[in-house]
Every structure is written in structure tokens, then in C-alpha cells.
Design a protein around this motif. Structure first.
Motif, PDB file in Angstrom:
ATOM      1  N   THR A   4       0.840  -1.206   0.000  1.00  0.00           N
ATOM      2  CA  THR A   4       0.000   0.000   0.000  1.00  0.00           C
ATOM      3  C   THR A   4       0.870   1.249   0.000  1.00  0.00           C
ATOM      4  OG1 THR A   4      -1.708  -1.187   1.223  1.00  0.00           O
ATOM      5  CG2 THR A   4      -1.835   1.203   1.259  1.00  0.00           C
ATOM      6  N   TYR A   8       0.953   3.923  -3.047  1.00  0.00           N
ATOM      7  CA  TYR A   8       0.606   5.316  -2.761  1.00  0.00           C
ATOM      8  C   TYR A   8       1.770   6.238  -3.125  1.00  0.00           C
ATOM      9  CZ  TYR A   8      -0.881   9.476  -0.234  1.00  0.00           C
ATOM     10  OH  TYR A   8      -1.238  10.767   0.103  1.00  0.00           O
ATOM     11  N   LEU A  35      -5.054   6.175  -0.864  1.00  0.00           N
ATOM     12  CA  LEU A  35      -5.482   5.316  -1.975  1.00  0.00           C
ATOM     13  C   LEU A  35      -7.008   5.284  -2.087  1.00  0.00           C
ATOM     14  CD1 LEU A  35      -3.001   2.318  -1.800  1.00  0.00           C
ATOM     15  CD2 LEU A  35      -3.090   4.146  -3.503  1.00  0.00           C
ATOM     16  N   ARG A  36      -7.697   5.284  -0.949  1.00  0.00           N
ATOM     17  CA  ARG A  36      -9.164   5.333  -0.980  1.00  0.00           C
ATOM     18  C   ARG A  36      -9.638   6.621  -1.650  1.00  0.00           C
ATOM     19  NH1 ARG A  36      -8.545   3.484   4.603  1.00  0.00           N
ATOM     20  NH2 ARG A  36      -8.967   1.268   4.606  1.00  0.00           N
ATOM     21  N   VAL A  38      -7.937   8.492  -3.826  1.00  0.00           N
ATOM     22  CA  VAL A  38      -7.611   8.425  -5.258  1.00  0.00           C
ATOM     23  C   VAL A  38      -8.641   7.559  -5.976  1.00  0.00           C
ATOM     24  CG1 VAL A  38      -5.932   7.526  -6.919  1.00  0.00           C
ATOM     25  CG2 VAL A  38      -5.147   8.906  -4.987  1.00  0.00           C
ATOM     26  N   LEU A  39      -8.994   6.413  -5.401  1.00  0.00           N
ATOM     27  CA  LEU A  39      -9.985   5.527  -6.011  1.00  0.00           C
ATOM     28  C   LEU A  39     -11.353   6.207  -6.078  1.00  0.00           C
ATOM     29  CD1 LEU A  39     -10.809   2.774  -7.160  1.00  0.00           C
ATOM     30  CD2 LEU A  39     -11.237   2.046  -4.800  1.00  0.00           C
ATOM     31  N   ALA A  40     -11.760   6.850  -4.991  1.00  0.00           N
ATOM     32  CA  ALA A  40     -13.065   7.522  -4.969  1.00  0.00           C
ATOM     33  C   ALA A  40     -13.126   8.616  -6.028  1.00  0.00           C
ATOM     34  CB  ALA A  40     -13.324   8.104  -3.581  1.00  0.00           C
ATOM     35  N   ASN A  41     -12.077   9.405  -6.136  1.00  0.00           N
ATOM     36  CA  ASN A  41     -12.070  10.474  -7.134  1.00  0.00           C
ATOM     37  C   ASN A  41     -12.024   9.921  -8.551  1.00  0.00           C
ATOM     38  OD1 ASN A  41     -12.336  12.734  -5.481  1.00  0.00           O
ATOM     39  ND2 ASN A  41     -10.168  12.733  -4.993  1.00  0.00           N
ATOM     40  N   SER A  42     -11.318   8.812  -8.754  1.00  0.00           N
ATOM     41  CA  SER A  42     -11.288   8.185 -10.077  1.00  0.00           C
ATOM     42  C   SER A  42     -12.664   7.665 -10.473  1.00  0.00           C
ATOM     43  CB  SER A  42     -10.285   7.025 -10.092  1.00  0.00           C
ATOM     44  OG  SER A  42      -8.994   7.495  -9.831  1.00  0.00           O
ATOM     45  N   LEU A  43     -13.330   7.009  -9.535  1.00  0.00           N
ATOM     46  CA  LEU A  43     -14.678   6.505  -9.816  1.00  0.00           C
ATOM     47  C   LEU A  43     -15.655   7.652 -10.043  1.00  0.00           C
ATOM     48  CD1 LEU A  43     -14.899   3.569  -7.252  1.00  0.00           C
ATOM     49  CD2 LEU A  43     -14.736   3.397  -9.738  1.00  0.00           C
ATOM     50  N   SER A  46     -15.061   9.007 -13.508  1.00  0.00           N
ATOM     51  CA  SER A  46     -15.606   8.072 -14.503  1.00  0.00           C
ATOM     52  C   SER A  46     -17.123   8.187 -14.573  1.00  0.00           C
ATOM     53  CB  SER A  46     -15.221   6.637 -14.150  1.00  0.00           C
ATOM     54  OG  SER A  46     -13.831   6.488 -14.149  1.00  0.00           O
TER      55      SER A  46
END
Length: 149
Positions: A4, A8, A35-36, A38-43, A46
Motif C-alpha cells: 500500500t 501510494y 489510496l481510498r 484516489v480511487l473515490a475520485n477516479s470513480l 468516470s
């Protein structure tokens, strides 16, 4: 260094001095929480493209036979609906102790609004579909506003 931490560090420029100023118990959560985020903003980005008011929704409106007058409302509702409420909501949200729940609520509101748009596209057509999708887009924009703050 854990996987992780490595991931990161590969994605985000870290500031070791700033991290050292945090309490020791908080430092271990930087990489997983980062990382959470980054993932939330990526989703979220999208999802934003899936219901893009400039390209996808006008195409959907044409396919559903929505009157063209409603197509002209898409971009103003999406943009103004996510920006104008920030002026009123920001002071309230700044008082919230755990703002992550504001982000979670905003993401949930966006998900519900997109589900409403999809359901409408599958089950309705014409003026009814247009009005329901525009209303769902207004709700989506409000959810986006919460996430932006």
C-alpha cells in the motif's frame, strides 16, 4: 514498506516533513486513506463522464425522443447545480467535524441520481423521460457539489 505504501508513493508526491508533523497514530493511515481517496475520485470522474451533460445525455435525449428544448437545459443545470449551492453549503459543511461523511453522502446521492437516470432511460421516453432525467441531473449536481466542497 508495505505494498500500500509503495503504491501510494508511486501515485502521489509525498511530503515527508509534513507527514512527520502528524501524530504517530495518524501516519499509518496516510497511504490507505490516500489510496481510498484516489480511487473515490477516479470513480467519481468516470461516473461524471458516463452522465456527461455535454455529450452522453444529449445523445440519450435524441434516442429517447425528448423535446430539444430540454436538451438545452442539461449543461446549465449540471454546472450551476454543482457550483451555486457551494456558496450556501460551504459554511455549513465547514462546521461538520468528520467531513468524510459529507463526501460519502454526496457520492451516495450521485449514485441514486444516476440509477434514476438509467431507470428512466429504460422505462420512459419523450417528454416524461426528459423531465425525469433533468430532475435526476439536478439531484446529481447537488451530490457533486457536496463532493466538491
Amino acid at each position: 514498506m508495505t505494498t500500500t505504501e509503495r503504491l501510494y508513493s508511486a501515485l502521489v508526491h509525498r511530503d515527508p516533513e509534513a507527514e512527520q508533523q502528524l501524530p504517530a497514530e495518524s501516519r499509518g493511515a496516510i497511504a490507505p486513506n490516500g489510496l481510498r481517496l484516489v480511487l473515490a475520485n477516479s470513480l467519481q470522474s468516470s461516473g461524471d463522464q458516463v452522465v456527461n451533460a455535454s455529450t452522453v445525455l444529449p445523445w440519450l435525449f435524441a434516442a429517447l425522443g425528448v423535446p430539444p428544448a430540454l436538451t438545452g437545459l442539461l449543461v446549465p443545470i449540471r454546472e450551476a447545480g454543482s457550483m451555486l449551492p457551494q456558496a450556501f453549503l460551504t459554511p455549513l459543511i465547514l462546521r461538520v467535524r468528520y467531513r468524510k461523511w459529507v463526501f460519502v453522502a454526496g457520492a451516495f446521492i450521485q449514485a441514486i441520481a444516476v440509477a434514476a437516470m438509467v431507470s428512466t432511460a429504460a422505462l420512459a421516453e419523450g417528454l416524461t423521460a426528459g423531465v425525469l432525467i433533468v430532475a435526476a441531473l439536478a439531484v446529481f449536481a447537488l451530490g457533486r457539489c457536496l463532493c466538491s466542497i
